[in-house]
Write an enzyme that holds these catalytic residues in place. Structure first.
Site, mmCIF file in Angstrom:
data_model
loop_
_atom_site.group_PDB
_atom_site.id
_atom_site.type_symbol
_atom_site.label_atom_id
_atom_site.label_comp_id
_atom_site.label_asym_id
_atom_site.label_seq_id
_atom_site.Cartn_x
_atom_site.Cartn_y
_atom_site.Cartn_z
ATOM 1 C CB SER A 265 7.480 -3.204 2.449
ATOM 2 O OG SER A 265 7.551 -1.797 2.530
ATOM 3 C CE LYS A 266 4.614 -1.592 -5.475
ATOM 4 N NZ LYS A 266 5.262 -0.336 -5.759
#
Ligand code: GLU
Length: 508
Positions: A265-266
């Site tokens: 994920s970011k």
């Protein structure tokens, strides 16, 4: 590959413009590109923007700019043209309407009037509620209301959706080039919404299938997150009577967090300090997401790194150019299990590509840093420094500045520096005075002439003057070969620095 069907290979990358393109999407596009090129086929760029609530301005341009930077080329599609357009789904409304009608007429879909409130009430009342064969006859739709009432409600202006009618008890096979035969019972599927009267647009599922068919797509290569949609897609192809030309599926492995625990994920990028987007992204809310380009990665390194996340050529080879990747890529060799996002490996790839890149390509990056430090140099001189220094173990060109500042800024000298203390020892001052005389006498101040003169003197006297000389020119223990450095500085600056060192340091 023997499993290819006879048709000319046509693949597509079909992002929804909902924000910056995630690095996993870049890998999907890359695999499509490699596959298309390997088979002499076409790669289509389609924009899936039927969900207007998630549309983000600038996303489409961002995606295109990312691929331009990375060297992933499309043959058809939004901004590229082609004879299967338009390629933006919001411009294809009328096309979809015809196919929605086809399913309704054939009894493969039905009209449903249930409002969001009604659906929510049902979800609350019935645990694990699913709109399907078991529940559809309790709902407000054309199956329960009949044709006349349905007509009346539509004429009255009530909003409705069109749902796909999924028959239970059927085993659906998704023939996946990576995962093999994936079997799913139709009972687990719900009657998915295919079209909404409110915005007169189809949902992702219908638009995706219709477009893949009309655009003659032969292979659907996409992320694993779309695998749950594939059984529905198989049913849709059949309902339309397109089973014979249904594309082959290939669902790529997920990109996992660097420790392998869960989906990348970011936040992982923010936490560990690596980008998860190809280019820097400036959100409308002021958020800035870092990009590979702005972080100093070479596009070739990013391509090579991504290509090996989920696929490998079956050998130990790691450094592969785009052409080699096109030659060796094989969907059948993609792994089924997720690929750990080893960003340290990504940095290693960048280092390798920096060492192989032409100096002229790297110089502008260092030049920008020099200018921000107030140093303006002819670009050839910046190039020369890059050439001397890029073999140092740097992952990014920006790491060069602290390693190469002395090329441009005369050093200061101090016995507090460990290298100076170690190398400015007895005899050093006298040696440096002698060396300065020898250098002053050279008519040509290039590497070869220096080497001949200085090597001869050092050999005759049985001394090794190099480190004391480095003290003079660098002020500490870094830098390239002394002759290369002196040649870069030129005779005047070399002699000036030697004199400055002699003035500043003890007359040992
Ligand atoms: N629009 C989908 C996406 O955003 C496309 C999925 C597919 O390739 O079918 O990735």
């Amino acid at each position: 590959m023997s499993t290819l069907n006879e048709r000319k290979v046509r693949v597509r990358f079909a992002p929804s413009p909902t924000g910056p393109l995630h690095i996993g999407g870049v890998r999907t596009a890359l695999y499509n590109y490699l596959f298309a090129r390997q088979h002499g086929g076409s790669l289509i760029f389609r924009i899936e923007d039927t969900d207007s609530t998630r549309f983000v301005p600038g996303a489409e341009e961002y995606i295109l700019e990312s691929f331009r930077w990375l060297g992933i080329e499309f043959d058809e599609g939004v901004s590229f043209g082609g004879d299967h357009g338009p390629y933006r789904q919001s411009e294809r409304r009328d096309i979809y309407k015809k196919y929605v009608r086809q399913l309704l007429d054939a009894g493969r879909a039905y009209i449903a009037f249930d409002t969001p409130d009604e659906l929510n009430a049902k979800r609350e009342a019935v645990p694990n509620f699913q709109y399907d064969a078991h529940t559809r006859m309790q709902m407000r739709n054309s199956l329960t209301l009949g044709a006349d009432e349905t007509r009346r409600l539509i004429d009255e202006g009530q909003q409705y959706v069109v749902r796909f009618l999924v028959e239970p008890g059927e085993e659906i096979h998704v023939d996946d080039l990576i995962r093999g035969d994936v079997k799913v019972m139709s009972d687990i599927l719900d009657d998915k919404v295919l079209y909404k009267s409110a915005d007169q647009l189809p949902t992702y599922h219908l638009a995706n299938i219709v477009d893949d068919h009309l655009m003659e797509v032969t292979h659907v290569i996409r992320g694993e997150e779309w695998l749950p949609s594939a059984p529905l897609h198989v049913l849709l192809y059949r309902a339309f009577g397109w089973a014979d030309t249904m594309p082959r599926f290939a669902h790529l492995p997920l990109l996992l967090k660097p420790d392998g625990k869960g989906k990348l994920s970011k936040r992982d990028g923010d936490r560990l300090g690596f980008p998860v987007f190809p280019l820097e992204w400036h959100g409308q809310d002021g958020t800035v997401c870092s990009g590979y380009r702005e972080s100093g990665y070479l596009p070739e390194a990013v391509i090579n790194f991504l290509a090996l996340l989920g696929w490998n050529p079956g050998t130990d080879e790691e450094l592969l150019s785009m052409d080699q990747l096109i030659e060796k890529f094989d969907l059948a060799k993609c792994s089924k299990s997720g690929a750990k996002f080893d960003y340290v490996k990504g940095q290693w790839f960048n280092r390798e590509y920096i060492q192989r890149a032409p100096d002229a390509l790297l110089a502008p990056t260092l030049d920008a840093i020099l200018r921000s430090e107030g140093i303006a140099q002819p670009i050839e001189r910046v190039e020369a420094v890059v050439g001397m220094m890029k073999m140092k173990k740097i992952n990014f060109i920006k790491e060069l500045w602290p390693l190469c500042d002395f090329f441009f800024i005369a050093p200061t000298y101090s016995m507090d520096d460990k290298f100076v203390r170690k190398n400015w020892k007895e005899g050093a001052a006298a040696q440096m005075r002698r060396l300065a005389d020898i250098l002053a006498g050279l008519d040509t101040f290039d590497v070869e002439h220096q080497r001949q003169a200085v090597d001869a003197w050092a050999a005759a006297d049985g001394i090794k003057p190099w480190n004391a000389w480095r003290v003079c020119l660098v002020g500490t223990g870094k830098g390239p070969d002394m002759y290369e450095l002196a040649a870069f500085l030129g005779k005047d600056e070399t002699l000036r620095r030697m004199q400055a060192a002699l003035d500043a340091l003890p007359q040992v």
